[in-house]
Design an enzyme around this catalytic site. Structure first.
Site, PDB file in Angstrom:
ATOM      1  N   GLY A  91       1.172  26.548  34.406  1.00  0.00           N
ATOM      2  CA  GLY A  91      -0.183  26.516  34.946  1.00  0.00           C
ATOM      3  C   GLY A  91      -1.225  27.315  34.217  1.00  0.00           C
ATOM      4  N   TYR A 108      -9.564  12.850  33.706  1.00  0.00           N
ATOM      5  CA  TYR A 108      -9.956  14.099  34.377  1.00  0.00           C
ATOM      6  C   TYR A 108     -11.352  14.571  33.972  1.00  0.00           C
ATOM      7  CZ  TYR A 108      -4.818  14.236  33.862  1.00  0.00           C
ATOM      8  OH  TYR A 108      -3.487  13.931  33.814  1.00  0.00           O
ATOM      9  N   CYS A 151     -12.010  -1.606  25.845  1.00  0.00           N
ATOM     10  CA  CYS A 151     -12.967  -2.305  26.709  1.00  0.00           C
ATOM     11  C   CYS A 151     -12.979  -1.745  28.116  1.00  0.00           C
ATOM     12  CB  CYS A 151     -12.644  -3.790  26.721  1.00  0.00           C
ATOM     13  SG  CYS A 151     -12.943  -4.496  25.115  1.00  0.00           S
ATOM     14  N   GLU A 152     -13.428  -0.525  28.243  1.00  0.00           N
ATOM     15  CA  GLU A 152     -13.581   0.148  29.534  1.00  0.00           C
ATOM     16  C   GLU A 152     -14.744   1.115  29.391  1.00  0.00           C
ATOM     17  OE1 GLU A 152     -11.254   0.739  32.341  1.00  0.00           O
ATOM     18  OE2 GLU A 152      -9.534  -0.412  31.629  1.00  0.00           O
TER      19      GLU A 152
HETATM   20  N1  LLP Z   1       6.150  22.955  35.737  1.00  0.00           N
HETATM   21  C1  LLP Z   1       5.941  21.887  36.549  1.00  0.00           C
HETATM   22  C2  LLP Z   1       6.875  21.629  37.627  1.00  0.00           C
HETATM   23  C3  LLP Z   1       4.834  21.046  36.311  1.00  0.00           C
HETATM   24  O1  LLP Z   1       4.636  20.008  37.115  1.00  0.00           O
HETATM   25  C4  LLP Z   1       3.955  21.312  35.235  1.00  0.00           C
HETATM   26  C5  LLP Z   1       2.809  20.435  34.954  1.00  0.00           C
HETATM   27  C6  LLP Z   1       4.235  22.431  34.413  1.00  0.00           C
HETATM   28  C7  LLP Z   1       5.328  23.227  34.693  1.00  0.00           C
HETATM   29  C8  LLP Z   1       3.373  22.774  33.222  1.00  0.00           C
HETATM   30  O2  LLP Z   1       2.086  23.102  33.574  1.00  0.00           O
HETATM   31  P1  LLP Z   1       1.059  23.676  32.467  1.00  0.00           P
HETATM   32  O3  LLP Z   1       1.588  25.022  32.018  1.00  0.00           O
HETATM   33  O4  LLP Z   1       1.028  22.712  31.351  1.00  0.00           O
HETATM   34  O5  LLP Z   1      -0.222  23.790  33.166  1.00  0.00           O
HETATM   35  N2  LLP Z   1      -1.829  15.691  32.521  1.00  0.00           N
HETATM   36  C9  LLP Z   1      -2.586  16.808  33.073  1.00  0.00           C
HETATM   37  C10 LLP Z   1      -1.676  17.983  33.406  1.00  0.00           C
HETATM   38  C11 LLP Z   1      -0.539  17.643  34.363  1.00  0.00           C
HETATM   39  C12 LLP Z   1       0.374  18.818  34.647  1.00  0.00           C
HETATM   40  C13 LLP Z   1       1.554  18.404  35.426  1.00  0.00           C
HETATM   41  N3  LLP Z   1       2.510  19.434  35.678  1.00  0.00           N
HETATM   42  C14 LLP Z   1      -3.678  17.203  32.079  1.00  0.00           C
HETATM   43  O6  LLP Z   1      -3.791  16.568  31.031  1.00  0.00           O
HETATM   44  O7  LLP Z   1      -4.443  18.117  32.359  1.00  0.00           O
END
Ligand code: LLP
Length: 443
Positions: free
Chosen positions: A258, A334, A362-363
């Site tokens: 996160g 997003y 095409c969007e």
């Molecule tokens: N652990 C779990 C269980 C998760 O679901 C995620 C991300 C992470 C770790 C890693 O999170 P990070 O450190 O990368 O914030 N596609 C979206 C982000 C989706 C994140 C999903 N889960 C974007 O491009 O912002």
């Protein structure tokens, strides 16, 4: 700041990203390699990963926890970037992985990650995926529902094994990030409601083929403040104490990922913040700790290199590039902001003006940037680099509009190599078959 907008200037973007530099002969370089050279060989659009940047970040993250004297297992959230080369680099830096599918498990094992370095998160793991996890003997399965817990017990029994599992808790904490990447609020599909989790943990102690080793949480992504982490981890600490008071063992706490980064002008906390909050909230429980960072490690290691197809004067003025939302989906999904830099040396001294930077799909949502201040001279054939696209970039690509997956390149200490060939349209067609009855010769 920019005279034409409140956004970071080209120079702000450059100077805050050490892997990037400009010289008068080659223009923009990434980790010392001129981008025009890569474009000439690999073509565009093209994803570029900086191995040095990835190693530096991996080590900096570890150092932040070491400075706190806090032993932590690091499991890279490979959903953010899953190339074999990335996994190999991180494995060598001492990282395991957090996976969310059987496909990711296969990839991780193929890259030489040991089963003991693999944690399986995610809603809706199939029986096949759970069976594979049990048979490979991975470190921990983060169970997301009561049903999954009992299903895992049955599957482990059938395999004659005992599966190590943690309960993923939904702590009902608002991560204060984009709605679509928040995962820890009541009502989000993830985890087991925190009010039920303590009781479930106690009940699960009776299961013969699951060993509950601890708790797991993931609050959301691109988190920029300490407070939600603190709330989530304190809630977990309370739960650990409650579970222990009932006479059960809690050996591990998985703190999830996160940690956010600066894309535009966000004030992104350093990893020391995360280490501090974890140390304060969970450090005295005597549990084995782990984290699952994705974006913080991988986003700044990647750029998407693209070429201008044409410009289109009007109101606004458009610059149409050869990358599109099928390559980088984040802006369309997003409304995310990614820095864009020109590549040609002269471009950095040109007059500036606002452009809408769009792709050819095409969007109407195929827009990378609106009113983005870039050189007024941008024209057909020029290269541009979309920054911080190493996380949730190539992995989220699709082949929409029959646009094949782009090539990928690894840059490492002055060397570079194509690490995934551009897919061809023939590759796409080759996977398709036409039922006999549709063919003229039939009947
Ligand atoms: N652990 C779990 C269980 C998760 O679901 C995620 C991300 C992470 C770790 C890693 O999170 P990070 O450190 O990368 O914030 N596609 C979206 C982000 C989706 C994140 C999903 N889960 C974007 O491009 O912002």
């Amino acid at each position: 700041m920019n005279a034409l907008s409140s956004e970071p200037t080209l120079n702000d973007l450059l100077t805050s990203r050490p892997p990037l530099e400009v010289n008068a002969r080659d223009g923009l370089l990434f980790e010392g390699v001129p981008l025009h050279v890569i474009a000439a060989v690999a073509g565009t659009p093209c994803w570029i990963t900086g191995a040095g940047t990835l190693r530096r970040r991996a080590n900096a993250l570890k150092a932040a926890f070491e400075a706190r004297n806090l032993p932590v297992h690091f499991h890279f959230a490979m959903k953010s970037q899953d190339h074999q080369a990335t996994l190999t680099i991180l494995r060598e830096c001492g990282y395991g992985v957090d996976i969310v599918s059987g496909g990711e498990m296969t990839r991780a094992l193929h890259a030489g990650i040991k089963p003991n370095g693999i944690v399986f998160s995610g809603v809706g793991k199939s029986d096949l995926e759970l069976r594979a996890a049990v048979e490979h003997g991975i470190r921990q399965i983060n169970v997301e529902s009561v049903e999954e817990l009992y299903r895992l017990n049955d599957i482990a029994q059938a395999c004659g094994k005992i599966a190590p599992a943690a309960l993923r808790v939904n702590p009902d904490v608002d991560a204060q990030t984009h709605d679509k990447i928040s995962t820890g609020r009541a009502g989000d599909k993830f985890g087991i409601e925190h009010r039920r989790a303590v009781k479930l943990y106690a009940e699960a102690a009776a299961l013969e083929h699951v060993e509950l080793v601890g708790l797991a949480v993931h609050l959301g992504s691109q988190m920029l403040t300490a407070e939600p982490f603190r709330q989530g981890y304190s809630r977990l600490a309370d739960m650990v104490r409650e579970i222990r008071a009932l006479g059960h063992t809690v050996k591990t706490v998985d703190c999830g990922g996160g940690l956010g980064i600066r894309y535009q002008d966000e004030i992104a906390p350093p990893p020391e913040m995360l280490a501090g909050v974890i140390a304060e909230s969970l450090g005295d429980l005597g549990v084995e700790l782990s984290i699952e960072p994705g974006r913080w490690l991988s986003a700044p290691t990647g750029i998407l290199l693209s070429r201008v197809i044409e410009t289109k004067a009007g109101n606004p003025d458009f610059v149409v590039i050869d990358a599109a939302m099928n390559d980088l989906a984040r802006p369309a999904l997003y409304d995310s902001w990614h820095g864009i830099l020109p590549v040609a040396p002269a471009a950095f001294n040109d007059a500036l003006k606002p452009w809408d930077v769009v792709g050819p799909v095409c969007e109407s949502s195929d827009i990378f940037a609106k009113d983005r201040v870039l050189p007024a001279s941008l024209k057909r054939g020029d290269l541009v680099a979309l920054l911080d696209t190493g996380a949730y970039g190539s992995v989220m690509s699709s082949t929409y509009n029959s646009r094949p997956f782009a090539a990928q390149v690894l840059v490492d200490n002055g060397r570079w190599e194509i690490i995934r060939q551009r897919q061809s349209v023939q590759d796409l067609i080759a996977a398709e078959t036409i039922p006999d009855w549709l063919l003229p010769a039939h009947g």
